[in-house]
Design a protein around this motif. Structure first.
Motif, mmCIF file in Angstrom:
data_model
loop_
_atom_site.group_PDB
_atom_site.id
_atom_site.type_symbol
_atom_site.label_atom_id
_atom_site.label_comp_id
_atom_site.label_asym_id
_atom_site.label_seq_id
_atom_site.Cartn_x
_atom_site.Cartn_y
_atom_site.Cartn_z
ATOM 1 N N ILE A 78 0.971 -1.091 0.022
ATOM 2 C CA ILE A 78 -0.027 0.011 0.102
ATOM 3 C C ILE A 78 0.862 1.226 0.126
ATOM 4 O O ILE A 78 1.692 1.315 0.885
ATOM 5 N N ARG A 79 0.523 2.149 -0.805
ATOM 6 C CA ARG A 79 1.454 3.211 -1.024
ATOM 7 C C ARG A 79 0.549 4.523 -1.142
ATOM 8 O O ARG A 79 -0.521 4.742 -1.550
ATOM 9 N N VAL A 80 1.220 5.573 -0.516
ATOM 10 C CA VAL A 80 0.398 6.838 -0.313
ATOM 11 C C VAL A 80 0.815 7.520 -1.504
ATOM 12 O O VAL A 80 2.023 7.958 -1.790
ATOM 13 N N ASN A 101 -1.676 -1.982 -4.162
ATOM 14 C CA ASN A 101 -1.341 -2.767 -5.206
ATOM 15 C C ASN A 101 -1.222 -4.299 -4.978
ATOM 16 O O ASN A 101 -1.019 -5.174 -5.493
ATOM 17 N N SER A 102 -1.868 -4.622 -3.728
ATOM 18 C CA SER A 102 -2.356 -6.045 -3.303
ATOM 19 C C SER A 102 -3.384 -6.603 -3.942
ATOM 20 O O SER A 102 -4.133 -6.007 -4.493
ATOM 21 N N PRO A 103 -3.407 -8.240 -3.887
ATOM 22 C CA PRO A 103 -4.625 -8.726 -4.770
ATOM 23 C C PRO A 103 -5.704 -9.017 -4.003
ATOM 24 O O PRO A 103 -6.908 -9.375 -4.472
ATOM 25 N N VAL A 104 -5.649 -8.418 -2.532
ATOM 26 C CA VAL A 104 -6.638 -8.636 -1.753
ATOM 27 C C VAL A 104 -7.514 -7.146 -1.451
ATOM 28 O O VAL A 104 -6.591 -6.090 -1.228
ATOM 29 N N MET A 105 -8.396 -7.124 -0.995
ATOM 30 C CA MET A 105 -9.144 -5.969 -0.366
ATOM 31 C C MET A 105 -8.571 -5.660 1.014
ATOM 32 O O MET A 105 -8.428 -6.502 1.590
ATOM 33 N N VAL A 106 -8.311 -4.486 1.356
ATOM 34 C CA VAL A 106 -7.688 -4.033 2.670
ATOM 35 C C VAL A 106 -9.010 -3.195 3.477
ATOM 36 O O VAL A 106 -9.272 -2.320 2.937
ATOM 37 N N LYS A 107 -9.416 -3.907 4.640
ATOM 38 C CA LYS A 107 -10.259 -3.412 5.519
ATOM 39 C C LYS A 107 -10.009 -2.254 6.112
ATOM 40 O O LYS A 107 -10.790 -1.119 6.440
ATOM 41 N N LEU A 134 -9.968 -0.436 1.110
ATOM 42 C CA LEU A 134 -9.309 0.123 -0.003
ATOM 43 C C LEU A 134 -9.214 -1.187 -0.945
ATOM 44 O O LEU A 134 -8.647 -2.173 -0.658
ATOM 45 N N PRO A 135 -10.081 -1.106 -2.136
ATOM 46 C CA PRO A 135 -10.082 -2.101 -3.062
ATOM 47 C C PRO A 135 -9.086 -2.771 -3.599
ATOM 48 O O PRO A 135 -7.960 -2.037 -3.777
ATOM 49 N N ALA A 136 -8.956 -3.943 -4.320
ATOM 50 C CA ALA A 136 -7.541 -4.557 -4.373
ATOM 51 C C ALA A 136 -7.239 -3.929 -6.018
ATOM 52 O O ALA A 136 -8.044 -3.625 -6.682
ATOM 53 N N ARG A 137 -5.927 -3.456 -6.106
ATOM 54 C CA ARG A 137 -5.334 -2.994 -7.300
ATOM 55 C C ARG A 137 -6.043 -1.594 -7.767
ATOM 56 O O ARG A 137 -6.384 -1.536 -9.020
ATOM 57 N N LYS A 138 -6.177 -0.805 -6.894
ATOM 58 C CA LYS A 138 -7.077 0.474 -7.141
ATOM 59 C C LYS A 138 -6.518 1.526 -6.241
ATOM 60 O O LYS A 138 -6.202 1.524 -5.048
ATOM 61 N N THR A 139 -6.645 2.843 -6.754
ATOM 62 C CA THR A 139 -6.258 3.970 -5.995
ATOM 63 C C THR A 139 -7.696 4.475 -5.053
ATOM 64 O O THR A 139 -8.710 4.568 -5.897
ATOM 65 N N THR A 140 -7.540 4.828 -3.855
ATOM 66 C CA THR A 140 -8.829 5.315 -3.182
ATOM 67 C C THR A 140 -8.468 6.720 -2.729
ATOM 68 O O THR A 140 -7.717 7.015 -2.068
#
Length: 165
Positions: A78-80, A101-107, A134-140
């Motif tokens: 996870i990158r800022v 950038n991970s393949p799983v969603m981060v809660k 934070l959805p997988a492989r997306k920017t939030t």
């Protein structure tokens, strides 16, 4: 021979003050007894210091060891991407773009904010848990994130993701 009326008068003169004192003392005595019965006078006793000892036999015995290592490896992905902030009345308000950038969603993610002064030394350091998924492989985009009070000497902010779940 004393009259009956005089005896009643003396009896009332004695009985009334005795009843007044008894009506004041008896409730106080009952209250103290109730406190004693329910052991509410513990604050009068000296407290013994609690001694505890923790022994970790192996690293596999610790539940946090497994959870902590996966959270740190996930946090590395996870990158800022962008961090904009300003102060409102001494409270730091952030608008951030977090790139997962991970393949799983981060809660949730724990983010450390290091506020820097003019010579780039850390003045205040705060850790905040962001509970936005934070959805997988997306920017939030996270906007309106209130971190807390910072003083007027702060001119910059370094952001680092510590753990993620």
């Amino acid at each position: 021979m004393p009259s009956k009326r005089n005896k009643k008068s003396k009896f009332k003169k004695v009985l009334i003050p005795v009843l007044k004192w008894a009506s004041a003392i008896i409730p106080v005595g009952i209250f103290i007894y109730i406190l004693y019965y329910y052991k509410q006078f513990d604050f009068l006793e000296k407290e013994n210091a609690v001694k505890s000892e923790t022994k970790v036999l192996t690293a596999g015995d610790s539940l946090n060891a497994g959870a902590g290592s996966s959270g740190e490896s996930l946090a590395a992905k996870i990158r800022v991407a962008k961090n904009e902030w300003h102060t409102v009345g001494g409270i730091a308000i952030h608008t951030m773009l977090l790139e997962n950038n991970s393949p799983v969603m981060v809660k949730s993610a724990e983010v450390e904010f290091n506020y820097l002064n003019e010579v780039q030394s850390v003045v205040v350091s705060k850790i905040i848990t962001i509970k936005t998924p934070l959805p997988a492989r997306k920017t939030t985009k996270i906007s309106g994130l209130s971190v807390g009070y910072v003083n007027n000497s702060v001119v910059g902010c370094d952001v680092k993701v510590l753990t993620a779940r």
